[in-house]
Design a protein around this motif. Structure first.
Motif, mmCIF file in Angstrom:
data_model
loop_
_atom_site.group_PDB
_atom_site.id
_atom_site.type_symbol
_atom_site.label_atom_id
_atom_site.label_comp_id
_atom_site.label_asym_id
_atom_site.label_seq_id
_atom_site.Cartn_x
_atom_site.Cartn_y
_atom_site.Cartn_z
ATOM 1 N N ILE A 108 -8.801 -11.910 33.916
ATOM 2 C CA ILE A 108 -7.763 -11.906 34.949
ATOM 3 C C ILE A 108 -7.610 -13.341 35.446
ATOM 4 N N TYR A 109 -6.436 -13.636 35.994
ATOM 5 C CA TYR A 109 -6.117 -15.003 36.421
ATOM 6 C C TYR A 109 -5.980 -15.013 37.930
ATOM 7 N N VAL A 110 -6.849 -15.796 38.589
ATOM 8 C CA VAL A 110 -7.006 -15.707 40.036
ATOM 9 C C VAL A 110 -6.861 -17.080 40.678
ATOM 10 N N HIS A 111 -6.138 -17.127 41.805
ATOM 11 C CA HIS A 111 -6.044 -18.344 42.626
ATOM 12 C C HIS A 111 -6.863 -18.120 43.896
ATOM 13 N N ARG A 112 -7.627 -19.128 44.283
ATOM 14 C CA ARG A 112 -8.519 -19.075 45.447
ATOM 15 C C ARG A 112 -9.496 -17.903 45.321
ATOM 16 N N GLU A 113 -10.251 -17.923 44.220
ATOM 17 C CA GLU A 113 -11.243 -16.880 43.986
ATOM 18 C C GLU A 113 -12.335 -16.869 45.040
ATOM 19 N N PRO B 124 21.270 -6.317 48.516
ATOM 20 C CA PRO B 124 20.929 -5.568 49.736
ATOM 21 C C PRO B 124 19.481 -5.718 50.173
ATOM 22 N N VAL B 125 18.592 -6.266 49.306
ATOM 23 C CA VAL B 125 17.192 -6.439 49.689
ATOM 24 C C VAL B 125 16.693 -7.776 49.157
ATOM 25 N N HIS B 126 15.546 -8.189 49.668
ATOM 26 C CA HIS B 126 14.958 -9.453 49.222
ATOM 27 C C HIS B 126 14.358 -9.312 47.825
ATOM 28 N N PHE B 127 14.628 -10.299 46.979
ATOM 29 C CA PHE B 127 14.062 -10.364 45.630
ATOM 30 C C PHE B 127 12.599 -10.799 45.742
ATOM 31 N N HIS B 128 11.678 -9.999 45.214
ATOM 32 C CA HIS B 128 10.253 -10.199 45.493
ATOM 33 C C HIS B 128 9.415 -10.399 44.237
ATOM 34 N N THR B 129 10.039 -10.501 43.078
ATOM 35 C CA THR B 129 9.323 -10.566 41.800
ATOM 36 C C THR B 129 8.581 -11.892 41.617
ATOM 37 N N LYS B 130 7.408 -11.806 40.943
ATOM 38 C CA LYS B 130 6.660 -12.989 40.530
ATOM 39 C C LYS B 130 6.417 -12.865 39.034
ATOM 40 N N LEU B 131 7.063 -13.712 38.252
ATOM 41 C CA LEU B 131 6.987 -13.592 36.798
ATOM 42 C C LEU B 131 7.161 -14.966 36.155
ATOM 43 N N PHE B 132 6.220 -15.340 35.309
ATOM 44 C CA PHE B 132 6.294 -16.599 34.569
ATOM 45 C C PHE B 132 6.378 -16.266 33.071
ATOM 46 N N PRO C 150 5.509 -16.480 22.984
ATOM 47 C CA PRO C 150 5.632 -16.401 24.442
ATOM 48 C C PRO C 150 4.348 -15.892 25.097
ATOM 49 N N VAL C 151 4.048 -16.449 26.285
ATOM 50 C CA VAL C 151 3.001 -15.890 27.144
ATOM 51 C C VAL C 151 3.642 -15.573 28.490
ATOM 52 N N TRP C 152 3.125 -14.529 29.133
ATOM 53 C CA TRP C 152 3.677 -14.039 30.394
ATOM 54 C C TRP C 152 2.563 -13.981 31.438
ATOM 55 N N TYR C 153 2.903 -14.331 32.664
ATOM 56 C CA TYR C 153 2.010 -14.115 33.797
ATOM 57 C C TYR C 153 2.729 -13.149 34.743
ATOM 58 N N VAL C 154 2.075 -12.027 35.021
ATOM 59 C CA VAL C 154 2.670 -10.985 35.858
ATOM 60 C C VAL C 154 1.666 -10.628 36.945
ATOM 61 N N GLY C 155 2.109 -10.622 38.205
ATOM 62 C CA GLY C 155 1.186 -10.269 39.275
ATOM 63 C C GLY C 155 1.725 -10.616 40.641
ATOM 64 N N SER C 156 0.891 -11.277 41.452
ATOM 65 C CA SER C 156 1.254 -11.448 42.867
ATOM 66 C C SER C 156 1.672 -12.856 43.248
ATOM 67 N N ALA C 157 1.516 -13.841 42.353
ATOM 68 C CA ALA C 157 1.630 -15.247 42.764
ATOM 69 C C ALA C 157 3.054 -15.790 42.692
ATOM 70 N N ASN C 158 3.577 -16.207 43.829
ATOM 71 C CA ASN C 158 4.802 -17.014 43.856
ATOM 72 C C ASN C 158 4.453 -18.442 43.460
ATOM 73 N N HIS D 193 -4.796 -16.176 48.202
ATOM 74 C CA HIS D 193 -5.525 -15.559 47.097
ATOM 75 C C HIS D 193 -4.522 -14.737 46.293
ATOM 76 N N GLU D 194 -4.475 -14.991 44.980
ATOM 77 C CA GLU D 194 -3.516 -14.303 44.115
ATOM 78 C C GLU D 194 -4.215 -13.842 42.839
ATOM 79 N N MET D 195 -3.680 -12.778 42.241
ATOM 80 C CA MET D 195 -4.206 -12.304 40.962
ATOM 81 C C MET D 195 -3.054 -11.939 40.048
ATOM 82 N N MET D 196 -3.141 -12.395 38.798
ATOM 83 C CA MET D 196 -2.132 -12.066 37.802
ATOM 84 C C MET D 196 -2.828 -11.719 36.491
ATOM 85 N N VAL D 197 -2.094 -11.055 35.618
ATOM 86 C CA VAL D 197 -2.578 -10.821 34.264
ATOM 87 C C VAL D 197 -1.706 -11.619 33.301
#
Length: 451
Positions: free
Chosen positions: A7-12, A113-121, A129-137, A143-147
């Motif tokens: 897993i890929y983590v920021h501020r572990e 009508p709503v705020h765009f909230h997706t985090k996708l690299f 291609p490689v993808w990062y999907v999870g919580s990090a803007n 603290h963030e975690m992505m796969v």
């Protein structure tokens, strides 16, 4: 399609992953490493940080940037933030083109009508291609975690393309700001603060009691009798600017007069966060104080230049000795007993060093030159408590001043009265509801603020 075992983590450090048997990789380092070999980088973020977006893309070697495609789309948090968001994202595009990228697309996903909230690299390395999907803007400091996924993923690719199709390019004209909600109404304003005037140029060589000051004041005519002192404005302390021959720098009374001349209070509402005012009034205010602040900055720079020369320092020390001698002589002649400041010479040297260091910094001089500080209204709408306290204080001040019989109401109050009618019989909560209904029906434009 493969899913990494790690897993890929920021501020572990938040949960001490390093002390546990968990397979994790530092998130930002991994994204930067993948970006270093990219032929295409696509980023979707609900929120953003300009530096973080630029830094990811700059990991691409300069020799490869001309052939690397960049696509960035971020969410718009509120309609009132359109100017800021457009400005930030145009800066991103310009900076990326400035460092050698040619194929750059930067867009904004609107908040209706709503705020765009997706985090996708998505980082493409030639055909892989490689993808990062999870919580990090991009640029998150939380603290963030992505796969991390690798390989083709048709649904993710179609989703990303759909976002870019729907988003608005910042190369297009900035959309009109249509204020229809209380949140947008407040975010379309600024907070105004009058910074305290620091006692930057005065050093007290003696410990004066109130009685001492009264006695000395009685024997001095104007400012005569003590060298390098300004009794009417700085007490009987040593004046650094007088010692440098730059005594024309505005003193506190002049600075206050500049602030009063702008009538900033009549253009603002008092709240728990400070004085709130619409951007239209803030723009006018900046123009009114610009000349005064430029003049003050110029004079602060002159003092800095004098202090940073050898002769300037010696001049100040000689003037300080003359100040102490003349003030002591005056005290002795009139039998006024005043205690000198302990360790006076050492403290004065520290005072001189600190003022030299402080004024040597350009950003500090600009801050000290401010008559008023104006900043964008912060987005506090994720904090219900803060919103409640802010709005309550806003409508209490508005209602009170709208019913005041003395002192004048000011143009900001008259603007609300003209829009909502007589407010004298209304409670703050009723005024809030009426403004909310009025915004939903007709919005609020700059011309609604009275001149």
């Amino acid at each position: 399609m493969n899913v990494d075992e790690a897993i890929y983590v920021h501020r572990e450090d938040l949960i001490g992953l390093a002390d546990r048997e968990i397979n994790f990789v530092e998130l930002v380092e991994a994204i930067h490493e993948d970006a270093s070999g990219a032929t295409e980088i696509s980023i979707l973020g609900g929120y953003y940080a300009v530096e973080a977006l630029v830094n990811v893309c700059r990991k691409v070697p300069r020799s490869a940037r001309r052939d690397c495609t960049l696509r960035i789309a971020v969410g718009l948090e509120a309609t009132a933030l359109i100017p800021r968001t457009w400005g930030d994202m145009r800066e991103v595009e310009n900076r990326l083109r400035g460092v050698g990228f040619k194929d750059v697309t930067v867009k904004v996903v609107m908040n209706s009508p709503v705020h765009f909230h997706t985090k996708l690299f998505r980082i493409l390395r030639r055909t892989h291609p490689v993808w990062y999907v999870g919580s990090a803007n991009p640029g998150s400091k939380r603290h963030e975690m992505m796969v991390r996924l690798s390989g083709r993923h048709e649904a993710l690719m179609a989703y990303m393309d759909a976002v870019f199709d729907e988003a608005r390019s910042v190369a297009d004209p900035q959309p009109a700001v249509d204020i229809r909600t209380l949140r947008d109404f407040f975010l379309a304003g600024e907070l105004c603060h009058k910074p305290p005037t620091p006692r930057l140029f005065t050093f007290d060589a003696f410990r004066f009691t109130p009685d001492n000051r009264e006695q000395i004041g009685a024997v001095l005519a104007g400012e005569a009798g003590v060298e390098h002192a300004r009794p009417r404005t700085e007490g009987f302390g040593f004046s650094l600017r007088s010692a440098l021959g730059l005594d024309d720098l505005p003193v506190p009374e002049v600075e206050e007069a500049v602030a009063q001349r702008t009538q900033y209070r009549r253009s603002s509402i008092d709240t728990v966060l400070g004085l709130w005012m619409p951007r239209k009034y803030a723009r006018e205010l900046r123009l009114r104080i610009a000349d005064d602040e430029s003049d003050r900055l110029r004079k602060l720079t002159e003092i800095a230049e004098e202090l940073n020369t050898g002769p300037g320092q010696e001049r100040v020390r000689t003037a300080f000795d003359a100040h102490v001698t003349s003030l002591q002589s005056l005290l002795d002649r009139h039998g006024i007993e005043v205690q000198p400041v302990p360790n006076r010479t050492a403290l004065f040297e520290r005072f001189l060093r600190s003022r030299t260091t402080t004024l040597s910094d350009e950003d500090t001089r600009k801050r000290l030159a401010r008559t008023l500080t104006l900043v964008d209204m912060p987005d506090i709408w994720e904090d219900e408590h803060a919103v409640r306290e802010f709005e309550t204080s806003f409508f209490e001040d508005l209602t009170y001043r709208a019913t005041a019989t003395t002192g004048g109401t000011g143009r900001i109050i008259r603007s609300f009265v003209e829009r909502l009618g007589f407010l004298g019989a209304h409670a703050p909560a009723e005024v809030r509801s009426e403004l909310e209904e009025s915004l939903a029906e007709a919005g609020w434009r700059d011309h609604h603020w009275l001149p």
